[in-house]
Design a protein around this motif. Sequence first.
Motif, short mmCIF file in Angstrom:
data_model
loop_
_atom_site.label_atom_id
_atom_site.label_comp_id
_atom_site.label_asym_id
_atom_site.label_seq_id
_atom_site.Cartn_x
_atom_site.Cartn_y
_atom_site.Cartn_z
N ARG B 229 0.93 -1.23 -0.01
CA ARG B 229 -0.06 -0.18 0.14
C ARG B 229 0.91 1.07 -0.08
NH1 ARG B 229 -3.40 -2.87 3.36
NH2 ARG B 229 -2.25 -1.86 5.15
N ALA B 230 1.96 1.40 0.77
CA ALA B 230 2.97 2.44 0.87
C ALA B 230 3.59 2.68 -0.51
CB ALA B 230 3.82 2.15 2.11
N LEU B 231 4.11 1.37 -1.00
CA LEU B 231 4.51 1.71 -2.30
C LEU B 231 4.00 1.95 -3.43
CD1 LEU B 231 7.64 1.08 -2.88
CD2 LEU B 231 7.24 -1.30 -3.32
N ASP B 232 2.87 1.59 -3.45
CA ASP B 232 1.94 2.03 -4.62
C ASP B 232 1.32 3.19 -4.41
OD1 ASP B 232 1.55 -0.29 -5.94
OD2 ASP B 232 -0.26 -0.99 -5.27
N ARG B 233 1.39 3.81 -3.22
CA ARG B 233 0.89 5.34 -3.01
C ARG B 233 2.07 6.17 -3.62
NH1 ARG B 233 -0.15 8.60 2.04
NH2 ARG B 233 -1.81 9.85 1.63
N ALA B 234 3.41 5.72 -2.90
CA ALA B 234 4.59 6.35 -3.71
C ALA B 234 4.72 6.42 -5.21
CB ALA B 234 5.46 5.93 -2.83
N THR B 235 4.40 5.22 -5.60
CA THR B 235 4.48 4.91 -7.06
C THR B 235 3.78 5.97 -7.98
OG1 THR B 235 4.96 2.67 -6.77
CG2 THR B 235 4.32 3.26 -8.73
N LEU B 236 2.41 5.99 -7.29
CA LEU B 236 1.49 7.03 -7.97
C LEU B 236 2.13 8.38 -7.73
CD1 LEU B 236 -1.79 5.92 -6.50
CD2 LEU B 236 -1.26 6.01 -8.94
N ALA B 237 2.69 9.03 -6.72
CA ALA B 237 3.37 10.32 -6.56
C ALA B 237 4.56 10.31 -7.53
CB ALA B 237 3.70 10.45 -5.22
N HIS B 238 5.28 9.19 -7.74
CA HIS B 238 6.27 9.30 -8.65
C HIS B 238 5.83 9.48 -10.00
CE1 HIS B 238 10.08 8.28 -10.60
NE2 HIS B 238 9.53 7.36 -11.08
N CYS B 239 4.90 8.45 -10.48
CA CYS B 239 4.12 8.92 -11.75
C CYS B 239 3.82 10.38 -12.10
CB CYS B 239 3.04 7.93 -11.90
SG CYS B 239 3.19 6.26 -12.09
N ALA B 240 3.29 10.89 -11.04
CA ALA B 240 2.86 12.34 -11.03
C ALA B 240 4.11 13.23 -11.40
CB ALA B 240 1.95 12.68 -10.23
N GLU B 241 5.26 12.81 -10.53
CA GLU B 241 6.32 13.56 -10.66
C GLU B 241 6.97 13.58 -12.14
OE1 GLU B 241 9.37 14.17 -6.79
OE2 GLU B 241 9.44 12.36 -7.92
N THR B 242 6.69 12.41 -12.72
CA THR B 242 7.25 12.17 -13.93
C THR B 242 6.73 12.91 -15.03
OG1 THR B 242 8.18 10.02 -13.17
CG2 THR B 242 8.24 10.24 -15.45
N ILE B 243 5.25 12.87 -14.76
CA ILE B 243 4.52 13.77 -15.74
C ILE B 243 4.78 15.05 -15.43
CG2 ILE B 243 1.89 14.17 -16.05
CD1 ILE B 243 1.53 11.38 -14.90
N GLY B 244 5.09 15.63 -14.54
CA GLY B 244 5.32 17.14 -14.68
C GLY B 244 6.55 17.27 -15.26
N ALA B 245 7.54 16.37 -15.08
CA ALA B 245 9.05 16.48 -15.48
C ALA B 245 8.67 16.38 -17.36
CB ALA B 245 9.85 15.60 -15.18
N MET B 246 7.78 15.53 -17.69
CA MET B 246 7.50 15.09 -19.22
C MET B 246 6.96 16.41 -19.71
SD MET B 246 5.87 11.27 -19.30
CE MET B 246 5.03 11.72 -20.73
N ALA B 247 5.90 17.08 -19.14
CA ALA B 247 5.20 18.09 -19.54
C ALA B 247 6.23 19.26 -19.68
CB ALA B 247 4.25 18.60 -18.44
#
Lengths: 397, 377
Positions: B229-247
């Motif tokens: 659960r903790a890792l999946d939540r962090a994975t989502l946040a990491h995805c969002a970080e990556t999307i910000g960098a992609m944008a």
Amino acid sequence: MFDTPELAAFRAQVRAFVRAELPDDVRATVRAGRQLAREQYERWHARLAARGYLVPHWPVEAGGQGWGAAQRLVFDEEMCTNDAPELNSITFDMIGPVLIRYGDAAQKAAFLPAIAAGTQWWCQGYSEPNAGSDLASLKTRAERRGDRYVVNGSKIWTSGAQYADWMFCLVRTDAEAKAQEGISFLLIDMKTPGITVRPIRGIHGWEVFNEVFLDDVAVPAANLVGQENRGWTVAKSLLEFERLKLARVGENKRRMARAREIGMRATADGATLFDQSWFRKRFAALEVRLLALEANAARFVERAAHGEPVGAEVSMLKLRGSQLIQLWEQLAVDALGAAALAFDPAALHGDGGADALGLPELAATASSRRFLSRGYTIAGGSSEIQHNIIAKQVLGL
Amino acid sequence: MSLFTLDENQTMLADSARRFIERAEDDGARAARDAHAHGCTPERWRAFADLGWLALPLAEADEGLGGSAADLCVLAEEFGRGNLLEPWVACAVLGAGVLAEAGTAAQRARWLPAAARGDRRIAFAAWEPGARFDPARVETRAVAAGSGFRLTGVKELVLGAPGADALVAAARLPGDEAPALFLVEAGAAGCRTTAHGLIDGSRAARVAFDGAPAERLDGAPDARAALWRALDRATLAHCAETIGAMARAFEVTLDYLKTRKQFGRVLAGNQVLQHRLVDCFVAVEEARALTRAAAQAFGADPAAAVRQVAAAKAFVADAARDAWQEAVQMHGAIGMTDEYVIGRYVKRLAAAQALYGDADFHLERVAAAGAAMRAAA
């Protein structure tokens, strides 16, 4: 994935309906990946119409239910995943809404009830031999003579023209005007003398497209929609819902279900394709792309539900939805392997060819469906046109 | 409730984060971070605490702000856009998050309010050598010793470990197949931390436990479920970080192609480049929609959202790869230059492909979820 409690209840209602009411032979034809006969469509249309499900997206005063985008996508998805055929969008999604918006009172009275009943079929006379994606260069001309237009020219890639009762057609009414100006939108009865339809067999083996030759075809002036020389406005008015629907989430789910079925079929020693890493991974990769498409479409549905314009970026749904259908169809072919290479034209029309060759049911049509799916990125604004639209209107290039 | 439109609080969070990052993240701040052994200055971490960003991931009961996964994604996207490299996801979301999931009330009270205030930083040693990205593949052993335990084993790619006050790590007890979770305080005897940089400039460590004294986190009935659960939540946040960098990488590329002239016209005048820019744009939009939908699903029921979270990371990993490769190619030689701005995003996106599990790892999770659904049907 995005259902509210109300939408979930609605989904259950639609699912119960399609499972109970879809005629068995229609279901079997769709499941086998074959093309339906007009008679089969008409029986299904009648059941849909009786329930108010044939044109539910039309406004209530025009004979529809006034459904919004969210309900509509749920409906499409349930139809697709329960083996109902894809309905003719040219009739129900294009000419119907165009007449509701631009038709005069007489035109609405003449056509809408028959379309809403599912008994009148339309085809779209847009493309010509030298006007495909560049539609504005069309040459078919209509000359006004008294209370009629006389139409000469030819159309091509006209899907379903051989079965259609009527064609809505773009014609040039002012030869001097440039490009999009001087084009008019005419409704033509396919029984009018001077019309010749020649079916074109596709690489898939079916006669989906046609050439339509118009030779001194007399069309009453009352069949002009909108103003003369202003037909382009009518033609490009594809409503926003229709553009949302081009995500084809439901049609993708139909293909995912078919690929899943092929993948679950046991081969040697009870092992299935899902037990093989290449299939397992490719299936998962397409599933991920479908989840992305679905989430992206849901974003636009939400905008539409809030009454906001969906904007030119909605083109990305058509772009990705059509590409993904092709990837599913290719996966089905690859999964079937050698079985999808054998070809029997009779099997495409349900003459039992597949059984004669001893092939799995879906194998007989898989390659044809794969070829047919190439049309999704060409028709309705090719992928290149969708790229151009986003480049120009969204990125300002 | 809206799935995709930011609510009022989220809009405020995004706006304030963007303002802070635009003001604070300059060449000086970047140089200070790069020069700091922890990849994060104490002043910067304090600033995050003052902004409430360290409290955001934690529950109100733990003196946090009770942010949802979707809220974390809103902030994370700004981190990625500004290319902040501090271990906010690694420590504030994941490290504190796993302690929140698995700790007893007393353990949470001892660590989490301090973490929310910025006084303590916690890292999670999620992966072991040879385990690829599977946190459940645990060779580290725990044995009881006095009132506590002693850990022996090796963890790699411990994000945010340099400078952390405590490490959470999974280890197996004798006779148990399932791992349990433990907390090791920094500087403990038998805990050797070897810090190193990553390709994107952030910091991690290899941690070797050799009888390191540890305290068991035994507040959760199922430690494996808690860590996922903790890792999946962090994975989502990491995805969002990556999307910000992609944008941001996309915007930089778009601007460059709109100004750079070759053969007498701007590069963006060429259709071949226009279409590729469109594909880059669409990938960001799809990635954001998918991640946001997954974050909403996770907020409703983390266990039921596994397929969507894994799908989001698989999609983002491939999109990040395409984004950085296209950014380099469309920039031309300047895209190969380390000191030019696009280079930093290129490296961040290349790292993001693999961090928190690469596309292959998460595709396998999607496939496993599909198999479970077929078996249940």
